[in-house]
Design an enzyme around this catalytic site. Structure first.
Site, PDB file in Angstrom:
ATOM      1  CG  HIS A  31      -3.113  -0.264  -7.378  1.00  0.00           C
ATOM      2  ND1 HIS A  31      -3.525   0.466  -6.280  1.00  0.00           N
ATOM      3  CD2 HIS A  31      -3.172  -1.568  -6.990  1.00  0.00           C
ATOM      4  CE1 HIS A  31      -3.815  -0.359  -5.279  1.00  0.00           C
ATOM      5  NE2 HIS A  31      -3.614  -1.607  -5.693  1.00  0.00           N
ATOM      6  CB  VAL A  32      -1.936  -3.252 -13.182  1.00  0.00           C
ATOM      7  CG1 VAL A  32      -2.868  -2.136 -13.611  1.00  0.00           C
ATOM      8  CG2 VAL A  32      -0.486  -2.928 -13.564  1.00  0.00           C
ATOM      9  CB  SER A  33       1.067  -5.871  -8.727  1.00  0.00           C
ATOM     10  OG  SER A  33       0.337  -5.566  -7.554  1.00  0.00           O
ATOM     11  CB  ALA A  34      -3.831  -7.766  -7.793  1.00  0.00           C
ATOM     12  CG  ASP A  74       1.197  -2.210  -8.749  1.00  0.00           C
ATOM     13  OD1 ASP A  74       1.057  -1.892  -9.945  1.00  0.00           O
ATOM     14  OD2 ASP A  74       0.319  -2.805  -8.097  1.00  0.00           O
ATOM     15  CD  GLU A  91      -2.815   3.690  -5.845  1.00  0.00           C
ATOM     16  OE1 GLU A  91      -3.877   3.129  -6.219  1.00  0.00           O
ATOM     17  OE2 GLU A  91      -1.866   3.077  -5.347  1.00  0.00           O
ATOM     18  NE  ARG A 138      -4.301  -1.212  -0.137  1.00  0.00           N
ATOM     19  CZ  ARG A 138      -4.464  -2.221  -0.990  1.00  0.00           C
ATOM     20  NH1 ARG A 138      -3.468  -2.589  -1.782  1.00  0.00           N
ATOM     21  NH2 ARG A 138      -5.622  -2.863  -1.057  1.00  0.00           N
TER      22      ARG A 138
END
Length: 337
Positions: free
Chosen positions: A298-301, A274, A279, A250
């Site tokens: 923020h696309v690592s998941a 990430d 954001e 986070r």
């Protein structure tokens, strides 16, 4: 006896059929919405809902709603109004379903930094090999180096497994290092459920010791009162010169001003990020201008099978709920995750 289940995600008919096949006791309804207001309207439509599946939750709770258990579509709960949800309502998260994806993303960024792959991409317009290519691209091996993993939950354990495959020494940081096993949701053959991979364990108050030994630090920590700006100027000063820092946890856990300073001065060799305090990352933020930083939005998941894995977890928890067995991934409200 029936158990009314309300699903607010866009699951396919095949997903719904898989869930319905668990038991004839389940009465499954689907209202597609991703907003707190939409979920509240759906609960008003079906106030007898006992099990709720959602990614966002109402900001106010009505006493006539019969919800007893909420399964979240996300691992993080920092976007959930935990103080609004009645204490008798159980909450479980999606921890573990994206551990493989996030670990692969982290290692992709680590390798890009260590092997200077982004520099190679930027050099393509020259249509020529650099004359000093050996000096530019002869980089230290990961093998034999030390990785410090902050947060040894589902994601951290899969990162630890991959680090061991690379021949790295692994240091694990968690709230209770004496509790080494982790029996949350895990895909077969992945992670480290028994906690066998770390060469050493560290708890609160021992962060600097871990950082001092780590050539690569991967942060997977959640956002809580205890972790806010845990990675600050003092923390970065305790990392070896040239160390790499990766954040897939986070953004609030990192003091970005201190991080920028450490990257500009060369105290850190590079960072792969990430997640961010704000954001999307503002266009004027200095991180955009640093050559030794990789930014992902923020696309690592993010992976195509996310819903398939989420349904697998929900199906197992539904089975456990009906059998009155312990649920996987129950959220500790006091800890905030």
């Amino acid at each position: 006896m029936t158990v009314p289940v309300l699903i607010t995600l866009d699951f396919t008919p095949e997903h719904i059929a898989r869930l319905q096949a668990i038991s004839d006791e389940l009465v499954i309804r689907q209202v597609r919405t991703r907003t707190p207001e939409g979920v509240a309207e759906a609960l008003n439509q079906y106030p007898d809902t006992e099990v709720l599946y959602a990614i966002r939750l109402p900001t106010a709770w009505r006493s006539e709603w019969g919800v007893r258990w909420i399964q979240l579509h996300s691992a993080g709960v920092d976007h959930i109004p935990l103080d609004v949800i009645p204490p008798h309502v159980r909450i479980t998260n999606a921890s573990g379903i994206h551990a493989v994806c996030m670990a692969e993303h982290a290692f992709g960024m680590i390798l890009a930094l260590r092997r200077r792959l982004t520099d190679m991409m930027f050099a393509k317009p020259w249509h020529a090999w650099p004359p000093d290519r050996w000096a530019l691209y002869a980089r230290p091996l990961l093998r034999g180096q030390t990785m410090g993993i902050l947060g040894y939950g589902a994601i951290g354990r899969e990162i630890g497994r991959l680090a061991k495959a690379f021949g790295m020494r692994v240091l694990a940081y968690k709230r209770n290092p004496a509790q080494r096993a982790d029996h949350t949701f895990v895909l077969p053959g992945t992670g480290d459920p028994e906690g066998r991979f770390p060469d050493a364990w560290f708890g609160p108050g021992e962060l600097f010791r871990l950082l001092e030994e780590s050539h690569v630090v991967v942060n997977t920590l959640p956002a809580t009162r205890e972790t806010e700006h845990l990675l600050n100027a003092d923390a970065f000063r305790h990392m070896p010169p040239g160390a790499l820092f990766v954040n897939i946890g986070r953004g609030r856990t990192v003091d970005e001003t201190a991080l920028v300073d450490a990257l500009r001065t060369g105290a850190l060799g590079g960072a792969a990020l990430d997640v961010f305090e704000q954001e999307p990352l503002p266009a004027h933020h200095p991180l955009w201008s640093l050559d030794n930083v990789i930014i992902s939005p923020h696309v690592s998941a993010a992976f195509p099978e996310y819903d398939d894995f989420a349904v697998a977890l929900f199906a197992e928890n539904l089975r456990r709920y009906l059998q009155e067995e312990p649920l996987l991934n129950e959220v500790n409200r006091q800890h905030g995750y």
